[in-house]
Design an enzyme around this catalytic site. Structure first.
Site, PDB file in Angstrom:
ATOM      1  N   LYS A  82      -0.465   7.926  -4.277  1.00 34.20           N
ATOM      2  CA  LYS A  82      -1.628   7.368  -3.588  1.00 34.20           C
ATOM      3  C   LYS A  82      -1.412   7.472  -2.079  1.00 34.20           C
ATOM      4  O   LYS A  82      -0.320   7.166  -1.574  1.00 34.20           O
ATOM      5  CB  LYS A  82      -1.786   5.905  -4.014  1.00 34.20           C
ATOM      6  CG  LYS A  82      -3.043   5.222  -3.504  1.00 34.20           C
ATOM      7  CD  LYS A  82      -3.116   3.794  -4.042  1.00 34.20           C
ATOM      8  CE  LYS A  82      -4.372   3.060  -3.650  1.00 34.20           C
ATOM      9  NZ  LYS A  82      -4.400   1.666  -4.160  1.00 34.20           N
ATOM     10  N   SER A 157      -8.842   0.588  -6.359  1.00 34.44           N
ATOM     11  CA  SER A 157      -8.851   1.587  -5.311  1.00 34.44           C
ATOM     12  C   SER A 157      -8.044   2.852  -5.648  1.00 34.44           C
ATOM     13  O   SER A 157      -8.272   3.886  -5.025  1.00 34.44           O
ATOM     14  CB  SER A 157      -8.304   0.974  -4.011  1.00 34.44           C
ATOM     15  OG  SER A 157      -6.971   0.563  -4.171  1.00 34.44           O
ATOM     16  N   SER A 181      -6.062  -2.758  -8.483  1.00 34.84           N
ATOM     17  CA  SER A 181      -6.269  -1.348  -8.125  1.00 34.84           C
ATOM     18  C   SER A 181      -5.470  -0.319  -8.914  1.00 34.84           C
ATOM     19  O   SER A 181      -5.740   0.870  -8.799  1.00 34.84           O
ATOM     20  CB  SER A 181      -5.995  -1.141  -6.643  1.00 34.84           C
ATOM     21  OG  SER A 181      -7.125  -1.538  -5.916  1.00 34.84           O
TER      22      SER A 181
HETATM   23  N1  GLN Z   1     -10.951  -4.134  -5.931  1.00 32.09           N
HETATM   24  C1  GLN Z   1     -10.112  -5.067  -5.240  1.00 32.09           C
HETATM   25  C2  GLN Z   1     -10.471  -5.109  -3.777  1.00 32.09           C
HETATM   26  O1  GLN Z   1     -11.408  -4.495  -3.428  1.00 32.09           O
HETATM   27  C3  GLN Z   1      -8.679  -4.745  -5.480  1.00 32.09           C
HETATM   28  C4  GLN Z   1      -8.117  -3.758  -4.546  1.00 32.09           C
HETATM   29  C5  GLN Z   1      -6.654  -3.516  -4.740  1.00 32.09           C
HETATM   30  O2  GLN Z   1      -6.040  -3.951  -5.718  1.00 32.09           O
HETATM   31  N2  GLN Z   1      -6.077  -2.829  -3.782  1.00 32.09           N
HETATM   32  O3  GLN Z   1      -9.841  -5.744  -2.993  1.00 32.09           O
END
Ligand code: GLN
Length: 489
Positions: A82, A157, A181
Site C-alpha cells: 500500500k 482504504s 481498511s
Molecule cells: N473507512 C475508515 C475511514 O475512512 C477506515 C480507514 C482506515 O482504516 N484507514 O477512516
C-alpha cells in the site's frame, strides 16, 4: 501448469514450487507482471509499478537457490505494498497529490522485513488519500475498480491492495487498517485481510493517519498465506514506541488443528439489523458451519459497540489534524510559492489535499479546540474506554467474536460519495476492533444471492490471539471452499 499461468497460484503454492526448483522466481515475477499489464488498465490498482526491479531481484533469488542457499519461504514471491508505507527511493504518495513526488529516504520496517526475506516488490498499491475512506474513490490517482464488477468499488482504504490480490496481480499485498481498511476491502473483493493487534506489527515508516489505531497487515487469497506473512512482519521494533516487546508465536503451527470446543460469540448489536439480506444469509450459514465443525455459537451483547463510529470519527480526525500539520510546503512534498510563509502554507495545503482530507482536518481541529475539547474529544475517549471494557467482558465469555465484515457487498462507484455519513456507516463492524486494540480477520464466506458479490465473515480475538483466530479462520476456509476465480478471469 504453463509458466504463464503462475499468477493464479497462492504464495504457499508458489513457495513449494520455488523450493523444489520447479519454477524460477524470475518466471513468477514475469507471469504476475503480464497479468498486471492485462488487468491494470481496467482496475487501476497501482500508483507506481516496480516490475523491472522485481524480475532482477527474482533472478538473483534463482542464482542463490541454484548455488544451494537456504532461503525463506517468501523468497521470490511477488508482493504489492500500500502506497502509505515508506519504501526507500521508491515514490510513496499516500494517495495524495501533496506527496506526488515524495521518495522516502528510509524504509518502513514492514517493508524492510519483507525485502530481507527476498519478496519481490512489483508496485505500490492505490488507496484513499491518507487512508481516509471506504471506497478508494478518495485517491488523488483515480479510483480503483472491483475485479468482480468494475462498476463497483473495491472498498477502502486499502482498495488497490485488495483488488490486486483478488485479480491475481499479486498473491500477497500489505494494507493498513485504522478503522477497517484491511478487512472491509478484503470483504468487498473476496480475499483474506488481517488486522493485527495494535502494537504487534511495527508502525515505523507508515505515513501516519491516526497513530493510536494504525496497524499494517496482510491481504492474501488464503489464510495460510496470511499467517505466513504475519510471521514475517510481526516483531518487536525499538523504532516504534508502541511496539509490543517479546517474541511472537508461530502462527502456522496451529493451522489444521480442529476447532472443537471453541466458543464463538455473535455480537448481538451487529448481526443483522439494517444489513443486506444476502450478507446476513451467508453469515448465518457460516455460523452453521462452525457448529458442524464442533465449535459453539452464542449471542453476546457488546452494548457500546454501536457508538464505535461516533467515537472513531472524532478521535481519528483529531489525530489526523495533528499528524497532517507537517505538510506545510517547507519540509517535503508539494510547495506552492506565495508571498510569505503563511500564504505558502495555505496555498500548498489548499492545492495538495483532497476534499475528504480537508473535511477531516477541519473536524479534527474543531473537536480539539478550546471550549469544545472536553465535550467532543473527551467524550469520544470515554466511549473508547467503554468499548475496551465491553470487549474484555465479552472475551471473558467466548474465545472469539464474529460479525459480517460489512453491512453490504461492494456498492457502485459514485453511490456514496455525496453523503459522507453513509460512507462512514460501512465501518460499523470493523471499527470496534481498532478502538478495543483487538485483532480481526475477514475471510470470504460466499456470494450474496442478490448480486453474486463476495461476503466477508469477520472473526475478532482478544489482543495477541492471532494464532487462535487464524486457526478458526483456516478451519472455516476449508469448509466454505470459496471460489474467487471470477475475479481472476
Ligand atoms: N473507512 C475508515 C475511514 O475512512 C477506515 C480507514 C482506515 O482504516 N484507514 O477512516
Amino acid at each position: 501448469m504453463p509458466s504463464t499461468d503462475l499468477w493464479r497460484l497462492s504464495a504457499s503454492e508458489l513457495s513449494t514450487l520455488l523450493e523444489r526448483r520447479e519454477v524460477k522466481a524470475a518466471e513468477v515475477a514475469e507471469s504476475v507482471i503480464a497479468r498486471i499489464e492485462q488487468a491494470e488498465p481496467e482496475l487501476n490498482a497501482f500508483i507506481s509499478r516496480t516490475g523491472d526491479a522485481a524480475v532482477r531481484h527474482g533472478s538473483r533469488v534463482d542464482d542463490d537457490r541454484a548455488n544451494g542457499a537456504h532461503l525463506s519461504p517468501l523468497a521470490g514471491i511477488p508482493i504489492g505494498i500500500k502506497d502509505i508505507i515508506c519504501t526507500k527511493g521508491i515514490r510513496t504518495t499516500a494517495g495524495s497529490k501533496i506527496l506526488e513526488s515524495y521518495k522516502p529516504p528510509y524504509d518502513a520496517t514492514v517493508w524492510s522485513d519483507l525485502r530481507d526475506e527476498r519478496t519481490l516488490l512489483v508496485g505500490k498499491t492505490n488507496l484513499d488519500e491518507f487512508a481516509m475512506g471506504s471506497s478508494c474513490e478518495n485517491s488523488g490517482y483515480g479510483p480503483t475498480r472491483n475485479p468482480w464488477d468494475t462498476s463497483r468499488v473495491p472498498g477502502g482504504s486499502s482498495g488497490g491492495s485488495a483488488a490486486a490480490v483478488a485479480a491475481g496481480m499479486v498473491p500477497i499485498s500489505i494494507g493498513t487498517d485504522t478503522g477497517g481498511s484491511i478487512r472491509q476491502p478484503a470483504s468487498l473483493c473476496g480475499v483474506v485481510g488481517l488486522k493485527p493487534t495494535y502494537g504487534l506489527v511495527s508502525r515505523y515508516g507508515l505515513v501516519a493517519f491516526a497513530s493510536s489505531l494504525d496497524q499494517a497487515g496482510p491481504m492474501t487469497r488464503s489464510v495460510r498465506d496470511a499467517a505466513l506473512v504475519l510471521k514475517t512482519i510481526s516483531r518487536y521494533d525499538p523504532r516504534d514506541s508502541t511496539s509490543i516487546p517479546g517474541d511472537r508465536p508461530d502462527y502456522l503451527s496451529g493451522l489444521g488443528r480442529p476447532i472443537t470446543g471453541m466458543r464463538f460469540g455473535v455480537i448481538k448489536e451487529l448481526s443483522g439489523e439494517g444489513m443486506q439480506p444476502g450478507v446476513v444469509e451467508r453469515f448465518q450459514q457460516t455460523l452453521t458451519t462452525i457448529n458442524r465443525l464442533g465449535g459453539s455459537v452464542e449471542e453476546v451483547s457488546v452494548p457500546s459497540v454501536t457508538y464505535g463510529i461516533d467515537a472513531y470519527y472524532v478521535i481519528t480526525p483529531a489525530e489526523a489534524s495533528s499528524n497532517l500539520a507537517r505538510y506545510d510546503g517547507t519540509r517535503y512534498g508539494l510547495r506552492v510559492e506565495a508571498p510569505d510563509v503563511l500564504a505558502t502554507n495555505r496555498a500548498t495545503r489548499e492545492a495538495g489535499f483532497g476534499a475528504e482530507v480537508k473535511r477531516r482536518i477541519l473536524l479534527g481541529t474543531y473537536v480539539l479546540s478550546s471550549g469544545y475539547y472536553e465535550a467532543w474529544y473527551g467524550t469520544a475517549l470515554k466511549l473508547r474506554t467503554q468499548i475496551v471494557r465491553d470487549f474484555e467482558a465479552a472475551f471473558g465469555k467466548v474465545d472469539l467474536l464474529v460479525t459480517p465484515t460489512t453491512p453490504t457487498t461492494a456498492f457502485a462507484i459514485g453511490e456514496k460519495t455525496a453523503d459522507p455519513l453513509q460512507m462512514y456507516l460501512n465501518d460499523i463492524c470493523t471499527i470496534p476492533a481498532n478502538l478495543a486494540g483487538s485483532c480481526g480477520v475477514s475471510i470470504p464466506c460466499g456470494l450474496a444471492a442478490e448480486d453474486g458479490l463476495p461476503v466477508g465473515f469477520q472473526i475478532m480475538g482478544p489482543a495477541l490471539a492471532e494464532a487462535t483466530m487464524l486457526r478458526a479462520a483456516f478451519a472455516l476456509e476449508a469448509e466454505i471452499g470459496f471460489d474467487g476465480s471470477k475475479a481472476m478471469s
